[in-house]
Scaffold this motif. Sequence first.
Motif, PDB file in Angstrom:
ATOM      1  N   SER A  23       0.824  -1.213   0.000  1.00  0.00           N
ATOM      2  CA  SER A  23       0.000   0.000   0.000  1.00  0.00           C
ATOM      3  C   SER A  23       0.861   1.267   0.000  1.00  0.00           C
ATOM      4  O   SER A  23       1.668   1.478   0.904  1.00  0.00           O
ATOM      5  CB  SER A  23      -0.900  -0.011   1.235  1.00  0.00           C
ATOM      6  OG  SER A  23      -1.440   1.257   1.490  1.00  0.00           O
ATOM      7  N   ALA A  24       0.650   2.116  -0.994  1.00  0.00           N
ATOM      8  CA  ALA A  24       1.369   3.403  -1.034  1.00  0.00           C
ATOM      9  C   ALA A  24       1.015   4.280   0.174  1.00  0.00           C
ATOM     10  O   ALA A  24       1.899   4.904   0.764  1.00  0.00           O
ATOM     11  CB  ALA A  24       1.088   4.126  -2.342  1.00  0.00           C
ATOM     12  N   PRO A  25      -0.263   4.358   0.583  1.00  0.00           N
ATOM     13  CA  PRO A  25      -0.574   5.155   1.775  1.00  0.00           C
ATOM     14  C   PRO A  25       0.114   4.642   3.042  1.00  0.00           C
ATOM     15  O   PRO A  25       0.533   5.432   3.883  1.00  0.00           O
ATOM     16  CB  PRO A  25      -2.099   5.053   1.892  1.00  0.00           C
ATOM     17  CG  PRO A  25      -2.571   4.798   0.503  1.00  0.00           C
ATOM     18  CD  PRO A  25      -1.497   3.925  -0.099  1.00  0.00           C
ATOM     19  N   ALA A  26       0.250   3.327   3.181  1.00  0.00           N
ATOM     20  CA  ALA A  26       0.948   2.781   4.352  1.00  0.00           C
ATOM     21  C   ALA A  26       2.420   3.171   4.318  1.00  0.00           C
ATOM     22  O   ALA A  26       2.997   3.565   5.336  1.00  0.00           O
ATOM     23  CB  ALA A  26       0.797   1.268   4.412  1.00  0.00           C
ATOM     24  N   LYS A  27       3.024   3.080   3.155  1.00  0.00           N
ATOM     25  CA  LYS A  27       4.432   3.462   3.008  1.00  0.00           C
ATOM     26  C   LYS A  27       4.609   4.942   3.351  1.00  0.00           C
ATOM     27  O   LYS A  27       5.540   5.322   4.058  1.00  0.00           O
ATOM     28  CB  LYS A  27       4.892   3.180   1.579  1.00  0.00           C
ATOM     29  CG  LYS A  27       6.368   3.299   1.378  1.00  0.00           C
ATOM     30  CD  LYS A  27       6.756   2.803  -0.012  1.00  0.00           C
ATOM     31  CE  LYS A  27       8.244   2.768  -0.185  1.00  0.00           C
ATOM     32  NZ  LYS A  27       8.641   2.196  -1.467  1.00  0.00           N
ATOM     33  N   ASP A  28       3.692   5.775   2.877  1.00  0.00           N
ATOM     34  CA  ASP A  28       3.739   7.205   3.199  1.00  0.00           C
ATOM     35  C   ASP A  28       3.563   7.437   4.699  1.00  0.00           C
ATOM     36  O   ASP A  28       4.210   8.316   5.268  1.00  0.00           O
ATOM     37  CB  ASP A  28       2.666   7.969   2.428  1.00  0.00           C
ATOM     38  CG  ASP A  28       2.964   8.068   0.940  1.00  0.00           C
ATOM     39  OD1 ASP A  28       4.129   7.866   0.538  1.00  0.00           O
ATOM     40  OD2 ASP A  28       2.015   8.353   0.174  1.00  0.00           O
ATOM     41  N   ALA A  29       2.687   6.641   5.334  1.00  0.00           N
ATOM     42  CA  ALA A  29       2.468   6.782   6.777  1.00  0.00           C
ATOM     43  C   ALA A  29       3.745   6.464   7.555  1.00  0.00           C
ATOM     44  O   ALA A  29       4.108   7.196   8.483  1.00  0.00           O
ATOM     45  CB  ALA A  29       1.333   5.858   7.218  1.00  0.00           C
ATOM     46  N   PHE A  30       4.441   5.403   7.179  1.00  0.00           N
ATOM     47  CA  PHE A  30       5.696   5.056   7.847  1.00  0.00           C
ATOM     48  C   PHE A  30       6.740   6.158   7.629  1.00  0.00           C
ATOM     49  O   PHE A  30       7.468   6.534   8.544  1.00  0.00           O
ATOM     50  CB  PHE A  30       6.232   3.716   7.332  1.00  0.00           C
ATOM     51  CG  PHE A  30       5.659   2.519   8.032  1.00  0.00           C
ATOM     52  CD1 PHE A  30       6.326   1.958   9.112  1.00  0.00           C
ATOM     53  CD2 PHE A  30       4.464   1.959   7.623  1.00  0.00           C
ATOM     54  CE1 PHE A  30       5.810   0.842   9.764  1.00  0.00           C
ATOM     55  CE2 PHE A  30       3.935   0.848   8.265  1.00  0.00           C
ATOM     56  CZ  PHE A  30       4.605   0.290   9.341  1.00  0.00           C
ATOM     57  N   LYS A  31       6.807   6.678   6.416  1.00  0.00           N
ATOM     58  CA  LYS A  31       7.777   7.734   6.094  1.00  0.00           C
ATOM     59  C   LYS A  31       7.489   8.997   6.908  1.00  0.00           C
ATOM     60  O   LYS A  31       8.388   9.580   7.517  1.00  0.00           O
ATOM     61  CB  LYS A  31       7.731   8.029   4.591  1.00  0.00           C
ATOM     62  CG  LYS A  31       8.729   9.054   4.142  1.00  0.00           C
ATOM     63  CD  LYS A  31       8.687   9.210   2.623  1.00  0.00           C
ATOM     64  CE  LYS A  31       9.711  10.203   2.139  1.00  0.00           C
ATOM     65  NZ  LYS A  31       9.743  10.310   0.678  1.00  0.00           N
ATOM     66  N   THR A  32       6.237   9.414   6.926  1.00  0.00           N
ATOM     67  CA  THR A  32       5.855  10.619   7.662  1.00  0.00           C
ATOM     68  C   THR A  32       6.078  10.438   9.155  1.00  0.00           C
ATOM     69  O   THR A  32       6.550  11.361   9.830  1.00  0.00           O
ATOM     70  CB  THR A  32       4.384  10.963   7.375  1.00  0.00           C
ATOM     71  OG1 THR A  32       4.233  11.159   5.972  1.00  0.00           O
ATOM     72  CG2 THR A  32       3.946  12.214   8.116  1.00  0.00           C
ATOM     73  N   ALA A  33       5.748   9.267   9.688  1.00  0.00           N
ATOM     74  CA  ALA A  33       5.928   9.020  11.122  1.00  0.00           C
ATOM     75  C   ALA A  33       7.383   9.160  11.531  1.00  0.00           C
ATOM     76  O   ALA A  33       7.688   9.757  12.566  1.00  0.00           O
ATOM     77  CB  ALA A  33       5.404   7.632  11.488  1.00  0.00           C
TER      78      ALA A  33
END
Length: 100
Positions: A23-33
């Motif tokens: 999931s691209a949104p999950a990857k973005d969530a990990f990056k942002t976190a």
Amino acid sequence: KTYTLSATVKVADCPTAQTMTTSAPAKDAFKTALSQSMTGVTVSTVDLSKVNCPARRLNDGVRRLADPSVKADYTYTSTTNVAKPSVSAFQDKLNPKLTL
């Protein structure tokens, strides 16, 4: 300077781990976190992978060795040596972003 860091997060089950790793949104969530947990760093890559999810199960009644998880391998840059975030600080940033 470029640094690497890994974080492993437990998930409910292997299908959830599969969904998160693709999931691209999950990857973005990990990056942002991570970016929000470590002030002054620029995250360049995040690679998500499943942990403790066998490719095949012989029987659902087989003992479980460990909880299914998602591992995030980060590469980031920083001009200073920034301390790694605590587990709770990272989770506080990540959990609200994981609304898959």
